[in-house]
Design an enzyme around this catalytic site. Structure first.
Site, mmCIF file in Angstrom:
data_model
loop_
_atom_site.group_PDB
_atom_site.id
_atom_site.type_symbol
_atom_site.label_atom_id
_atom_site.label_comp_id
_atom_site.label_asym_id
_atom_site.label_seq_id
_atom_site.Cartn_x
_atom_site.Cartn_y
_atom_site.Cartn_z
ATOM 1 N N LYS A 135 41.922 48.067 42.542
ATOM 2 C CA LYS A 135 40.819 46.730 43.127
ATOM 3 C C LYS A 135 41.268 45.865 43.627
ATOM 4 O O LYS A 135 42.965 46.268 43.763
ATOM 5 C CB LYS A 135 40.607 46.716 41.149
ATOM 6 C CG LYS A 135 39.301 47.431 40.280
ATOM 7 C CD LYS A 135 39.577 46.181 39.254
ATOM 8 C CE LYS A 135 38.990 47.119 38.380
ATOM 9 N NZ LYS A 135 38.714 46.719 37.065
ATOM 10 N N HIS A 138 44.276 40.383 45.279
ATOM 11 C CA HIS A 138 42.900 38.755 45.298
ATOM 12 C C HIS A 138 43.674 37.581 45.642
ATOM 13 O O HIS A 138 44.917 37.469 44.824
ATOM 14 C CB HIS A 138 41.822 38.856 45.432
ATOM 15 C CG HIS A 138 41.515 38.701 44.013
ATOM 16 N ND1 HIS A 138 41.484 37.534 43.453
ATOM 17 C CD2 HIS A 138 41.109 39.660 43.005
ATOM 18 C CE1 HIS A 138 41.310 38.308 41.008
ATOM 19 N NE2 HIS A 138 41.012 39.126 41.440
ATOM 20 N N HIS A 141 45.180 36.565 42.329
ATOM 21 C CA HIS A 141 46.916 36.807 41.624
ATOM 22 C C HIS A 141 47.653 35.973 42.197
ATOM 23 O O HIS A 141 48.576 36.056 41.681
ATOM 24 C CB HIS A 141 47.378 38.354 42.369
ATOM 25 C CG HIS A 141 46.284 39.188 41.732
ATOM 26 N ND1 HIS A 141 44.662 39.907 42.198
ATOM 27 C CD2 HIS A 141 45.974 39.590 39.980
ATOM 28 C CE1 HIS A 141 44.296 40.752 40.963
ATOM 29 N NE2 HIS A 141 45.048 40.576 40.062
HETATM 30 N N1 ARG Z 1 46.109 43.337 34.938
HETATM 31 C C1 ARG Z 1 45.331 42.133 34.901
HETATM 32 C C2 ARG Z 1 44.571 41.833 35.532
HETATM 33 O O1 ARG Z 1 44.701 42.266 36.340
HETATM 34 C C3 ARG Z 1 46.818 42.190 34.477
HETATM 35 C C4 ARG Z 1 47.815 42.196 33.078
HETATM 36 C C5 ARG Z 1 48.300 41.261 32.161
HETATM 37 N N2 ARG Z 1 49.659 42.043 32.066
HETATM 38 C C6 ARG Z 1 48.935 41.863 30.292
HETATM 39 N N3 ARG Z 1 50.511 42.931 29.506
HETATM 40 N N4 ARG Z 1 48.527 42.412 30.060
HETATM 41 O O2 ARG Z 1 43.870 41.172 35.591
#
Ligand code: ARG
Length: 575
Positions: A135, A138, A141
């Site tokens: 994905k 962007h 983030h």
């Molecule tokens: N990959 C997730 C996202 O982009 C964020 C992960 C955050 N960390 C966690 N331990 N859940 O939304």
């Protein structure tokens, strides 16, 4: 002798007077130190103690308390004057004291000035950035990446040992889709050449095609199941996609001076979920609801936490539970910080609650730091990947603009490309981190890149100006004895500002707000620029003045540099 030390010393004095005049009162030095305020107008003093806060404990009226306290300061040490005004004890800090107590300290401690020791001996884990492979990485983030890294650096500066974890989204049905898309329409050379962009394009194409050919979705699910079951070819592709992605994320991270200690994504915890399930069962926490396994949280005012799908495969929350337990065991943290958008606040509240219900007494060491949404130029800017703006594109756009400006203003600059990147990327991050993190934010690129106003380029430029003054002066004077010089008003104001650095670090730490540092940098810059315009530094009226001012400039450079690093900015010596 920072303002924190100063407050502590004053608090000790105040407590001595209280013990003498109000022997029945019980107030601690710590309480008093926390009561000082900065008067809204410098004419009133540098610090003020609002005595109404003491009225109850001292059983006396604020004006009387203020007068009693004021009479006990006789103008030596840190205090120049202490006055009782309308129930406040207004204090002017002595300039000679700042000159002798603070300036030599900053010059001697260098990059250690401002450090705290509140975290000594403790470990904090930071889970941030964590993009989802396939994905787009962007601009949304930016929050997790910049706030997360800044908080990690601020903790380090306060003595914490830190562990930076990138919890990559590297597991889930999206990999089934990507595998199907790659096999149907992908090309190895193309993926190698274009990296993530090509992966995202394949992923986007999958969704388009699946609208007309819904059977693709089944195919993708089947491929993901084969991946889960260890199919060698699928594993090979999956690993390749991840390696490619990390390689590219690292380029963006390098622009921000970010290095992760671990890229342990969600997939790392898949085989650790079994133990979590056993524990949940043991504690009788797991319920089956329409085939899925959940933990009921109704009692705590939350919807149930979904742990396993009806087919028994793990989901996000289950992997987060496993990750938390793994981290506690591996790093023995005293604090584990997650930085994500506010959309995940419920998710983390659930995870932390479930950990508590499982009997882990460290559940209260978990911290979620949420932030608001991010958009660019009102959300109008679209890119080839659809309607999102990639982080690297926004950095590139800012860098290009700065290059243009610099080519005009300073065409002979060495390392112009490197500097333009530091300033362009820095501008975005600085602007972002100058707002309260929870606020939704929209970037207007042109405003952000201005060299005037409260921008990153202005702060970096002020730093570079300090560097050039020091160079012009032939370096920082070796001798740090300024006793022969009486600081003028702008100089004292600047010293006071510098004395607040450790306090800004403490405030940023306590509120998980990098903004505190960003705003602090701006007030140092403002105080410095006033000093710069009102006092001659090189070629000052006397040798003493010149020595003091160049040294003061070196201290400013040190503090702005340290503070900018805490918010992920680079500090070119020349712009
Ligand atoms: N990959 C997730 C996202 O982009 C964020 C992960 C955050 N960390 C966690 N331990 N859940 O939304």
């Amino acid at each position: 002798m920072s303002i924190l030390d100063c407050k502590n010393a004053l608090a000790a004095d105040v407590c001595r007077v209280i013990a003498d005049k109000y022997p029945q009162a019980a107030v601690t030095e710590e309480e008093i130190a926390g009561m000082f305020e900065y008067p809204p107008d410098a004419g009133m003093g540098d610090l003020a103690l609002p005595c109404f806060k003491l009225a109850r404990a001292l059983r006396s009226a604020p004006p009387k308390i203020a007068a009693d306290l004021a009479s006990a300061f006789d103008g030596d040490g840190a205090v120049e004057t202490a006055e009782a005004v309308n129930g406040y004890l207004n204090i002017k800090v002595s300039s000679a004291f700042l000159r002798d107590g603070l300036l030599p300290e900053i010059l001697a401690e260098k990059e250690n000035y401002g450090r705290l020791h509140t975290g000594d001996g403790k470990t904090a884990v930071f889970d941030y950035s964590s993009p989802n492979v396939a994905k787009p990485f962007h601009v949304g983030h930016l929050g997790s990446t910049a706030i997360g890294h800044s908080l990690k650096l601020i903790h380090e500066f306060a003595g914490w040992k830190t562990v930076a974890v990138n919890h990559l989204g590297d597991w889930g049905t999206q990999f089934g889709k990507l595998i199907v898309a790659y096999r149907r329409w992908g090309d190895k050379a193309e993926v190698e050449a274009k990296g993530i962009d090509e992966l995202v394009a394949l992923y986007v194409r999958f969704h388009k095609e699946a609208e007309e050919h819904p059977e693709l979705e089944d195919e993708a699910r089947a491929e993901f199941t084969r991946l889960e079951n260890g199919d060698e070819q699928n594993i090979g592709l999956w690993k390749w996609f991840i390696a490619l992605s990390i390689e590219e994320y690292k380029k963006t991270y390098a622009q921000l001076n970010i290095e992760f200690d671990h890229y342990t994504g969600e997939s790392f915890y898949v085989d650790k979920v079994g133990e979590v399930i056993d524990l949940l069962r043991e504690k009788d926490l797991l319920k089956v609801d329409q085939g899925a396994s959940i933990v009921d949280l109704e009692e705590y005012g939350m919807p149930p936490a979904l742990i396993l799908k009806s087919d028994g495969s793990t989901i996000y929350a289950a992997r987060d539970l496993a990750a938390a337990i793994y981290r506690k065991r591996t790093f023995d943290f005293s604090r584990c910080v997650y930085v994500t958008s506010a959309q995940q606040s419920l998710h983390f509240a659930q995870i932390f609650k479930v950990l508590g219900l499982m009997g882990f007494d460290w559940a209260d060491q978990m911290v979620h730091v949420p932030y608001g949404t991010v958009s660019i130029d009102g959300g109008k800017l679209a890119t080839r990947t659809g309607n999102v703006v990639l982080l690297k594109d926004i950095f590139a756009r800012a860098t290009e603009k700065v290059k243009g400006i610099m080519a005009e203003k300073n065409p002979d600059l060495e390392n112009a490309d490197e500097v333009a990147e530091a300033v362009g990327v820095g501008a975005i991050v600085f602007h972002y981190l100058s707002n309260s993190r929870i606020k939704d934010i929209n970037f207007v690129i042109d405003d952000v890149l201005s060299f005037e106003g409260n921008t990153g380029p202005y702060a970096q430029y002020t730093y570079a100006r300090c560097a050039s003054i020091i160079e012009k002066a032939g370096g920082v004077p070796a001798d740090a004895d300024f006793a022969g010089y009486e600081p003028q008003e702008p100089e004292k104001a600047l010293l006071l500002e510098l004395s607040r650095f450790p306090e800004a670090v403490a405030d940023a730490l306590a509120s998980y707000e990098p903004m505190v540092i960003t705003r602090y940098v701006l007030s140092v810059c403002a105080a410095f620029n006033r000093f710069y315009h009102e006092c001659r530094i090189v070629g000052a009226e006397s040798g003493e003045a010149s020595k003091f001012r160049v040294s003061l400039t070196a201290a400013v450079k040190q503090v702005i540099g340290s503070a900018l690093h805490l918010i992920c900015l680079k500090t070119p010596e020349k712009i």
